[in-house]
Write a protein that holds these residues in place. Structure first.
Motif, PDB file in Angstrom:
ATOM      1  N   GLN A 170       0.827  -1.212   0.000  1.00 40.88           N
ATOM      2  CA  GLN A 170       0.000   0.000   0.000  1.00 40.88           C
ATOM      3  C   GLN A 170       0.863   1.266   0.000  1.00 40.88           C
ATOM      4  OE1 GLN A 170      -3.454  -0.315  -0.262  1.00 40.88           O
ATOM      5  NE2 GLN A 170      -2.874  -2.449  -0.585  1.00 40.88           N
ATOM      6  N   SER A 171       2.179   1.086  -0.253  1.00 42.99           N
ATOM      7  CA  SER A 171       3.106   2.224  -0.392  1.00 42.99           C
ATOM      8  C   SER A 171       3.064   3.171   0.805  1.00 42.99           C
ATOM      9  CB  SER A 171       2.816   3.004  -1.676  1.00 42.99           C
ATOM     10  OG  SER A 171       2.903   2.163  -2.797  1.00 42.99           O
ATOM     11  N   CYS A 172       3.154   2.621   1.995  1.00 42.27           N
ATOM     12  CA  CYS A 172       3.113   3.473   3.196  1.00 42.27           C
ATOM     13  C   CYS A 172       4.405   4.266   3.374  1.00 42.27           C
ATOM     14  CB  CYS A 172       2.809   2.648   4.444  1.00 42.27           C
ATOM     15  SG  CYS A 172       4.176   1.577   4.961  1.00 42.27           S
ATOM     16  N   GLY A 173       5.479   3.824   2.699  1.00 38.85           N
ATOM     17  CA  GLY A 173       6.747   4.537   2.809  1.00 38.85           C
ATOM     18  C   GLY A 173       7.592   4.110   3.990  1.00 38.85           C
ATOM     19  N   GLN A 174       7.074   3.161   4.777  1.00 37.64           N
ATOM     20  CA  GLN A 174       7.825   2.666   5.958  1.00 37.64           C
ATOM     21  C   GLN A 174       7.730   1.148   5.951  1.00 37.64           C
ATOM     22  OE1 GLN A 174       5.363   5.227   8.866  1.00 37.64           O
ATOM     23  NE2 GLN A 174       4.830   5.449   6.708  1.00 37.64           N
ATOM     24  N   CYS A 175       8.390   0.572   4.977  1.00 39.50           N
ATOM     25  CA  CYS A 175       8.200  -0.844   4.685  1.00 39.50           C
ATOM     26  C   CYS A 175       8.638  -1.753   5.841  1.00 39.50           C
ATOM     27  CB  CYS A 175       8.993  -1.198   3.435  1.00 39.50           C
ATOM     28  SG  CYS A 175       8.480  -2.762   2.753  1.00 39.50           S
ATOM     29  N   THR A 176       7.780  -2.731   6.137  1.00 41.34           N
ATOM     30  CA  THR A 176       8.105  -3.702   7.182  1.00 41.34           C
ATOM     31  C   THR A 176       8.230  -5.108   6.602  1.00 41.34           C
ATOM     32  OG1 THR A 176       5.799  -4.233   7.634  1.00 41.34           O
ATOM     33  CG2 THR A 176       6.731  -2.384   8.872  1.00 41.34           C
ATOM     34  N   LEU A 177       8.140  -5.245   5.281  1.00 39.06           N
ATOM     35  CA  LEU A 177       8.046  -6.577   4.681  1.00 39.06           C
ATOM     36  C   LEU A 177       9.112  -7.551   5.186  1.00 39.06           C
ATOM     37  CD1 LEU A 177       7.181  -5.652   0.992  1.00 39.06           C
ATOM     38  CD2 LEU A 177       5.779  -7.047   2.515  1.00 39.06           C
ATOM     39  N   GLY A 178      10.348  -7.041   5.317  1.00 40.34           N
ATOM     40  CA  GLY A 178      11.440  -7.912   5.766  1.00 40.34           C
ATOM     41  C   GLY A 178      11.242  -8.423   7.173  1.00 40.34           C
ATOM     42  N   GLU A 179      10.375  -7.759   7.927  1.00 41.01           N
ATOM     43  CA  GLU A 179      10.161  -8.135   9.324  1.00 41.01           C
ATOM     44  C   GLU A 179       8.774  -8.715   9.568  1.00 41.01           C
ATOM     45  OE1 GLU A 179      10.991  -4.274  10.679  1.00 41.01           O
ATOM     46  OE2 GLU A 179      13.158  -4.574  10.750  1.00 41.01           O
ATOM     47  N   THR A 180       7.987  -8.809   8.530  1.00 42.12           N
ATOM     48  CA  THR A 180       6.631  -9.349   8.710  1.00 42.12           C
ATOM     49  C   THR A 180       6.385 -10.535   7.770  1.00 42.12           C
ATOM     50  OG1 THR A 180       5.831  -7.585   7.243  1.00 42.12           O
ATOM     51  CG2 THR A 180       5.539  -7.248   9.600  1.00 42.12           C
ATOM     52  N   GLY A 181       7.436 -11.311   7.552  1.00 39.52           N
ATOM     53  CA  GLY A 181       7.276 -12.519   6.738  1.00 39.52           C
ATOM     54  C   GLY A 181       6.822 -12.214   5.327  1.00 39.52           C
ATOM     55  N   MET A 182       7.200 -11.049   4.808  1.00 43.64           N
ATOM     56  CA  MET A 182       6.839 -10.589   3.461  1.00 43.64           C
ATOM     57  C   MET A 182       5.318 -10.424   3.293  1.00 43.64           C
ATOM     58  SD  MET A 182       9.921 -10.313   2.718  1.00 43.64           S
ATOM     59  CE  MET A 182      10.043  -9.617   1.087  1.00 43.64           C
ATOM     60  N   ALA A 183       4.624 -10.167   4.409  1.00 44.90           N
ATOM     61  CA  ALA A 183       3.190  -9.843   4.359  1.00 44.90           C
ATOM     62  C   ALA A 183       3.044  -8.362   4.703  1.00 44.90           C
ATOM     63  CB  ALA A 183       2.414 -10.696   5.367  1.00 44.90           C
ATOM     64  N   CYS A 184       2.379  -7.611   3.839  1.00 48.99           N
ATOM     65  CA  CYS A 184       2.245  -6.164   4.077  1.00 48.99           C
ATOM     66  C   CYS A 184       1.143  -5.904   5.109  1.00 48.99           C
ATOM     67  CB  CYS A 184       1.916  -5.441   2.765  1.00 48.99           C
ATOM     68  SG  CYS A 184       1.576  -3.682   2.991  1.00 48.99           S
ATOM     69  N   PRO A 185       1.490  -5.351   6.275  1.00 50.29           N
ATOM     70  CA  PRO A 185       0.480  -5.135   7.310  1.00 50.29           C
ATOM     71  C   PRO A 185      -0.549  -4.077   6.949  1.00 50.29           C
ATOM     72  CG  PRO A 185       2.576  -4.168   7.980  1.00 50.29           C
ATOM     73  CD  PRO A 185       2.836  -4.917   6.699  1.00 50.29           C
TER      74      PRO A 185
END
Ligand code: SF4
Length: 156
Positions: free
Chosen positions: A60-75
């Protein structure tokens, strides 16, 4: 596309590795980026990220990517945009209480984190609240500056 999103979580281990390689390459290119100016690069990188991450992760292009820390699932695909675990409404089949046709983002995040095989550096990391002002900006360039600032103490 949900099917591709779930595929990405199933392949979280090697996708995360690719992600880390991209990040290292961008860190390497920091002197060049600094010379050009990060603000001038932001729009192009944000567009590229939207294309790649939008396709693979429904980012969703939040600009604060967590993918690497959320199992590649976008929160940010959680209807409540929860960034630190599920609400109390996950259905007994693992689906979302708001969107019953979707597996709860945090169920997929848990599966992806297990596939990565390192819960400490994935789902156990506490995420900061989302800053809506950063939506649409480049998370990759922000990650580079954050990483370099942490190692040098210099504000970039
Ligand atoms: S069930 Fe999961 S995806 Fe749905 S709102 Fe709650 S935490 Fe978010």
């Amino acid at each position: 596309m949900k099917r591709l999103r779930y595929w990405s979580v199933e392949n979280a281990r090697w996708l995360r590795r690719v992600y880390q390689i991209i990040e290292s390459a961008l860190v390497f290119l920091h002197p060049l980026f600094k010379r050009i100016g990060y603000p001038r690069l932001d729009r192009g990188f944000a567009a590229l990220e939207k294309l790649v991450k939008g396709l693979l992760f429904d980012s969703q292009s939040c600009g604060q990517c967590t993918l690497g820390e959320t199992g590649m699932a976008c929160p940010m695909n959680c209807p409540k945009t929860l960034r630190n675990g599920p609400c109390g409404g996950v259905r007994s089949n693992g689906n979302c209480e708001v969107d019953p046709n979707m597996v709860c983002v945090w169920v997929t995040s848990w599966e992806g984190s297990k596939r990565v095989g390192d819960l400490e550096s994935t789902i156990q990391v506490i995420q900061a609240p989302v800053d809506v002002r950063l939506k649409g900006t480049s998370a990759w360039l922000r990650a580079v500056r954050k990483k370099l600032s942490a190692s040098s103490g210099e504000s970039l």
